[in-house]
Design an enzyme around this catalytic site. Structure first.
Site, short mmCIF file in Angstrom:
data_model
loop_
_atom_site.label_atom_id
_atom_site.label_comp_id
_atom_site.label_asym_id
_atom_site.label_seq_id
_atom_site.Cartn_x
_atom_site.Cartn_y
_atom_site.Cartn_z
N GLU A 53 0.80 -1.23 0.00
CA GLU A 53 0.00 0.00 0.00
C GLU A 53 0.84 1.28 0.00
O GLU A 53 0.44 2.29 -0.57
CB GLU A 53 -0.83 0.03 1.29
CG GLU A 53 -2.25 -0.42 1.13
CD GLU A 53 -2.93 -0.24 2.47
OE1 GLU A 53 -3.44 0.86 2.73
OE2 GLU A 53 -2.91 -1.21 3.25
N HIS B 281 3.82 1.75 -1.41
CA HIS B 281 4.27 2.01 -2.79
C HIS B 281 3.12 2.53 -3.64
O HIS B 281 3.29 3.42 -4.47
CB HIS B 281 4.80 0.71 -3.44
CG HIS B 281 6.01 0.14 -2.77
ND1 HIS B 281 6.06 -1.14 -2.29
CD2 HIS B 281 7.23 0.69 -2.53
CE1 HIS B 281 7.26 -1.37 -1.78
NE2 HIS B 281 7.98 -0.29 -1.90
#
Ligand code: PAF
Length: 283
Positions: free
Chosen positions: A35, A37
């Protein structure tokens, strides 16, 4: 989403995008996408027209006793996450095309890289800035997004871009936390459920610091000692460092001045997994 593995092909595409006046945003990762990234990709999409995501597990930023060989590489899953997130180009080179035989050049960092992660992981930041520079030259971005989770890395990359006159806007993206407050990280996948529970002590430490400073405690060194003690008292956990620093220089700060912002840096082990975290704290 186009997948590219060859630096020259990526450079040719980036060059063409630039000639067509497209604004390129790059998000650099070592894969095992999560999440955090994806929040960087979203920010890149909001600030640039084209998003290039790089996946490269950079051997030069791992120490000899570090986790290079067990670093997670769920490439197929990463591909579908990147595609679903709307990434335009995925650049995923082999190590040999980034560091071919007879590769010789490394970039050295300065004072910002000497403390904290730099002191405990010799050569780490030199490996990071070298690969970041290479990836900048390959993807030719106008904008690059890096997570605040790696606060010292972000500060060093800002310094790199300033020092070497790189015409790239660096944007820091907020830390993404799970429901327990644990900062999301690819390395969280190493944690057993017990270690994962214990690891929430880092976030509890951050909350403790915010409360103590809000209660007018000015002695930041004392608060850092309290957090180290909290970590030591958590089963399976031990601190590497807890320190308040000046946001720009990363020099440790002992006494808070009212109204000034500081960064609290934490690194600790939960079992065999080393975790880092940080937060902005208002004095
Ligand atoms: O933050 C990371 O994942 C890495 O240090 C980076 C910036 C992709 C360089 O390898």
């Amino acid at each position: 989403m186009q997948i590219i593995t060859e630096p020259r092909q990526m450079q040719a595409i980036a060059e063409k995008l630039r000639l067509n006046r497209q604004l390129i945003g790059v998000v650099m990762t070592m894969g095992a996408l999560h999440e955090g990234h994806l929040s960087l990709v979203k920010l890149a999409q909001e600030t640039a027209g084209i998003v290039i995501l790089t996946i490269f597990v950079n051997p030069r930023q791992f120490g000899v006793n570090e986790d290079l060989h067990r670093y997670p590489k769920p490439f197929e899953k990463d591909l579908s996450l990147a595609k679903a997130a709307g990434v335009d180009y995925l650049f995923a080179p082999e190590a040999g095309s980034i560091y071919p035989e007879n590769y010789q050049t490394t970039i050295e960092c300065g004072a910002l890289a000497e403390r904290f992660e730099g002191a405990l992981r010799p050569g780490h930041f030199s490996g990071v800035v070298t690969v970041v520079t290479k990836l900048f030259n390959i993807t030719k971005p106008n904008i690059a997004i890096f997570g605040e989770k790696d606060a010292q890395q972000l500060a060093i990359i800002r310094q790199l871009v300033d020092d070497l006159n790189m015409d790239i806007k660096i944007i820091g993206a907020p830390i993404v936390r799970d429901e327990t407050g644990l900062a999301v990280s690819s390395r969280n996948s190493y944690l057993s459920s017990q270690e994962r529970n214990a690891a929430t002590i880092l976030y509890q430490g951050i909350c403790h610091a915010a409360r103590r400073v809000a209660d007018q405690e000015r002695d930041l060194r004392a608060i850092a000692c309290e957090i180290e003690q909290m970590i030591r008292s958590t089963e399976g956990c031990r601190p590497d460092y807890v320190s308040f620093v000046d946001e720009k220089t990363f020099n440790p700060v002992e006494i808070a001045e009212a109204g000034k912002e500081y960064r609290l840096l934490l690194a600790a082990w939960s079992g065999t997994v080393r975790l880092i975290d940080n937060a902005k704290i208002l004095g």
